[in-house]
Write an enzyme that holds these catalytic residues in place. Structure first.
Site, mmCIF file in Angstrom:
data_model
loop_
_atom_site.group_PDB
_atom_site.id
_atom_site.type_symbol
_atom_site.label_atom_id
_atom_site.label_comp_id
_atom_site.label_asym_id
_atom_site.label_seq_id
_atom_site.Cartn_x
_atom_site.Cartn_y
_atom_site.Cartn_z
ATOM 1 N N PHE A 34 0.819 -1.167 0.286
ATOM 2 C CA PHE A 34 -0.040 -0.016 -0.041
ATOM 3 C C PHE A 34 0.733 1.328 -0.072
ATOM 4 O O PHE A 34 0.571 2.147 -0.713
ATOM 5 C CB PHE A 34 -0.841 0.065 1.321
ATOM 6 C CG PHE A 34 -2.034 -0.836 1.046
ATOM 7 C CD1 PHE A 34 -2.345 -1.321 -0.012
ATOM 8 C CD2 PHE A 34 -2.934 -0.834 2.103
ATOM 9 C CE1 PHE A 34 -3.682 -2.314 -0.105
ATOM 10 C CE2 PHE A 34 -4.025 -1.730 2.172
ATOM 11 C CZ PHE A 34 -4.281 -2.460 0.958
ATOM 12 N N HIS A 122 -5.311 -10.641 9.494
ATOM 13 C CA HIS A 122 -6.397 -9.893 8.639
ATOM 14 C C HIS A 122 -7.027 -10.701 7.545
ATOM 15 O O HIS A 122 -7.653 -10.547 6.687
ATOM 16 C CB HIS A 122 -5.768 -8.863 7.795
ATOM 17 C CG HIS A 122 -5.148 -7.495 8.742
ATOM 18 N ND1 HIS A 122 -4.374 -6.652 8.087
ATOM 19 C CD2 HIS A 122 -5.419 -7.074 9.910
ATOM 20 C CE1 HIS A 122 -4.020 -5.961 9.025
ATOM 21 N NE2 HIS A 122 -5.025 -6.163 10.238
ATOM 22 N N ILE A 232 13.481 -7.426 2.146
ATOM 23 C CA ILE A 232 13.701 -8.534 3.226
ATOM 24 C C ILE A 232 14.022 -9.820 2.478
ATOM 25 O O ILE A 232 14.593 -10.654 3.122
ATOM 26 C CB ILE A 232 12.028 -8.618 3.818
ATOM 27 C CG1 ILE A 232 11.917 -9.704 4.724
ATOM 28 C CG2 ILE A 232 10.843 -8.840 2.653
ATOM 29 C CD1 ILE A 232 11.828 -9.023 6.116
HETATM 30 P P1 NAD Z 1 2.251 -1.050 3.923
HETATM 31 O O1 NAD Z 1 1.937 -0.882 2.486
HETATM 32 O O2 NAD Z 1 1.612 -0.056 4.783
HETATM 33 O O3 NAD Z 1 3.803 -0.845 4.119
HETATM 34 C C1 NAD Z 1 4.646 -1.780 3.412
HETATM 35 C C2 NAD Z 1 6.086 -1.470 3.904
HETATM 36 O O4 NAD Z 1 7.012 -2.653 3.501
HETATM 37 C C3 NAD Z 1 6.509 -0.208 3.428
HETATM 38 O O5 NAD Z 1 7.116 0.291 4.716
HETATM 39 C C4 NAD Z 1 7.634 -0.513 2.466
HETATM 40 O O6 NAD Z 1 8.575 0.338 2.457
HETATM 41 C C5 NAD Z 1 8.052 -1.760 2.931
HETATM 42 N N1 NAD Z 1 8.407 -2.823 1.785
HETATM 43 C C6 NAD Z 1 7.951 -2.918 0.578
HETATM 44 N N2 NAD Z 1 8.811 -3.784 -0.193
HETATM 45 C C7 NAD Z 1 9.822 -4.158 0.674
HETATM 46 C C8 NAD Z 1 10.658 -5.231 0.520
HETATM 47 N N3 NAD Z 1 10.893 -5.851 -0.483
HETATM 48 N N4 NAD Z 1 11.568 -5.391 1.839
HETATM 49 C C9 NAD Z 1 11.254 -4.738 2.893
HETATM 50 N N5 NAD Z 1 10.531 -3.735 3.088
HETATM 51 C C10 NAD Z 1 9.626 -3.535 2.252
HETATM 52 O O7 NAD Z 1 1.875 -2.601 4.273
HETATM 53 P P2 NAD Z 1 1.383 -3.110 5.769
HETATM 54 O O8 NAD Z 1 2.112 -2.424 6.981
HETATM 55 O O9 NAD Z 1 1.355 -4.594 5.427
HETATM 56 O O10 NAD Z 1 -0.024 -2.693 6.030
HETATM 57 C C11 NAD Z 1 -1.077 -2.613 4.841
HETATM 58 C C12 NAD Z 1 -2.107 -3.405 5.005
HETATM 59 O O11 NAD Z 1 -2.688 -3.757 3.760
HETATM 60 C C13 NAD Z 1 -2.125 -4.494 5.636
HETATM 61 O O12 NAD Z 1 -3.294 -4.576 6.702
HETATM 62 C C14 NAD Z 1 -2.385 -5.885 4.743
HETATM 63 O O13 NAD Z 1 -3.175 -6.517 5.236
HETATM 64 C C15 NAD Z 1 -2.793 -5.077 3.668
HETATM 65 N N6 NAD Z 1 -2.133 -5.659 2.388
HETATM 66 C C16 NAD Z 1 -2.041 -6.831 2.146
HETATM 67 C C17 NAD Z 1 -1.181 -7.250 1.038
HETATM 68 C C18 NAD Z 1 -0.651 -8.680 0.661
HETATM 69 O O14 NAD Z 1 -1.413 -9.483 1.341
HETATM 70 N N7 NAD Z 1 0.171 -9.083 0.041
HETATM 71 C C19 NAD Z 1 -0.944 -6.178 -0.131
HETATM 72 C C20 NAD Z 1 -1.152 -5.030 0.240
HETATM 73 C C21 NAD Z 1 -1.633 -4.889 1.362
#
Ligand code: NAD
Ligand code: ZN
Length: 241
Positions: A34, A122, A232
C-alpha cells in the site's frame, strides 16, 4: 560486526523466533504493497485502498469493492509465488527455531512456502463464505466470478478478510500475543507499522532482540536492537541455515 553478521548471530542463538510482517514481504513476489514507493496508494484511483477495503464501502458499493478487489488483490495473487523471504521463514520453522509467522497479509504465500503456524491477523483471500447461508468457498468462486460473487442461495460470497472498521479474530489475537510474548528474537519486516491494532501487538515483546528489516523507516526503529534498511528477500536470503 556489521548488521548482517549481527542478524546471523541472533538467528543462530535463538530458539523461539517470531516473524511479524506485512505487505512488503510479498512485493518481491510481485504483489504491490500500500505505502511503499510502488504501492497501491500511488495509483490514480477514485478512492484510496483503505476506503475501498472498508466495511462501509463494501456494504454501500459492493460492485465497486469487488471490481477493485478482483483487479488489485485477487488477480495479482493468483500469479504470485513465494519468494526467498517466505521460504527462509518456512525453513526456520522446519529447523525448530521459529515458532510463528504473524502476518498482516492475506495472500497465503507463507503457507504456500511451507510455513505451518501462520497467524493471519487480517484473514485470507483463500477463505470465502456466503453472507446469507454461511457456505464456504475457495478462491475460485471469487476469482472466476464476473462482478459480485454469488452463492447458489443468492447470497453474496465475501472474503474472510478483515476489512477496515471490522474487528480482528479473538483467537488469532490471543495466539499472536502469546507468540510475541514468548519470543526470544522478534523479526519485523516489510510493514509500515501504521495499521492498528496489528502494529500494537509488538509491544508484547519482552526480549532484547527486536530486529526491523524494512525499506522505509518505521516508528519502531528506535526500539529495535538492529535495523536493516533493505529488501527483506535479499536480507533473509543471505542468512546461512
Ligand atoms: P504497507 O503497504 O503499509 O507497508 C509496506 C512496507 O513495506 C513499507 O514500509 C515499504 O517500505 C516496505 N517494503 C516494501 N517492499 C519491501 C521489501 N521488499 N523489503 C522490505 N520492505 C519492503 O503494508 P502493511 O504495513 O502490511 O499494511 C498494509 C495493509 O494492507 C495490511 O493490513 C495488509 O493486510 C494489507 N495488504 C496486504 C497485501 C498482501 O496480502 N500481500 C498487499 C497489500 C496490502
Ligand atoms: Zn448461500
Amino acid at each position: 560486526m556489521n548488521a548482517m553478521q549481527t542478524l546471523q548471530q541472533y538467528i543462530d542463538e535463538s530458539k523461539r523466533i517470531v516473524f511479524f510482517g506485512g505487505a512488503g514481504v510479498s512485493t518481491e513476489s510481485g504483489i504491490k504493497d500500500f505505502r511503499g514507493v510502488d504501492g497501491l496508494y500511488h495509483l490514480k484511483y477514485k478512492y484510496n485502498p483503505e476506503t475501498i477495503l472498508s466495511r462501509s464501502f463494501f456494504l454501500g458499493h459492493t460492485d465497486e469493492f469487488f471490481e477493485f478487489y478482483q483487479d488489485k488483490i485477487v488477480q495479482p495473487t493468483l500469479n504470485a509465488a513465494p519468494n526467498i523471504a517466505h521460504k527462509t521463514l518456512a525453513k526456520l520453522e522446519d529447523m525448530g527455531k521459529l515458532t510463528a509467522v504473524i502476518t498482516q497479509n492475506i495472500d497465503g504465500l507463507h503457507q504456500m512456502a511451507g510455513s505451518r503456524n501462520v497467524l493471519e491477523l487480517h484473514g485470507s483471500i483463500h477463505r470465502n463464505y456466503c453472507m446469507n447461508c454461511g457456505e464456504k468457498y475457495s478462491l475460485d468462486a471469487v476469482s472466476n466470478a464476473d462482478g459480485i460473487p454469488r452463492c447458489h442461495c443468492g447470497g453474496i460470497i465475501r472474503p474472510d478478510v478483515v476489512l477496515y472498521e471490522e474487528p480482528l479474530d479473538d483467537v488469532v489475537i490471543t495466539k499472536t500475543v502469546q507468540a510475541i510474548n514468548n519470543a526470544d528474537l522478534l523479526i519485523v519486516g516489510g510493514t509500515s507499522l501504521t495499521v492498528y491494532p496489528a502494529a500494537g501487538f509488538l509491544d508484547f515483546y519482552n526480549g532484547s532482540k527486536l530486529v526491523v528489516i524494512n525499506l522505509d523507516n518505521t516508528s519502531y526503529d528506535s526500539k529495535a536492537a538492529l535495523t536493516i534498511s533493505g529488501k527483506i528477500g535479499e536480507v533473509l536470503g543471505h542468512i546461512q541455515l
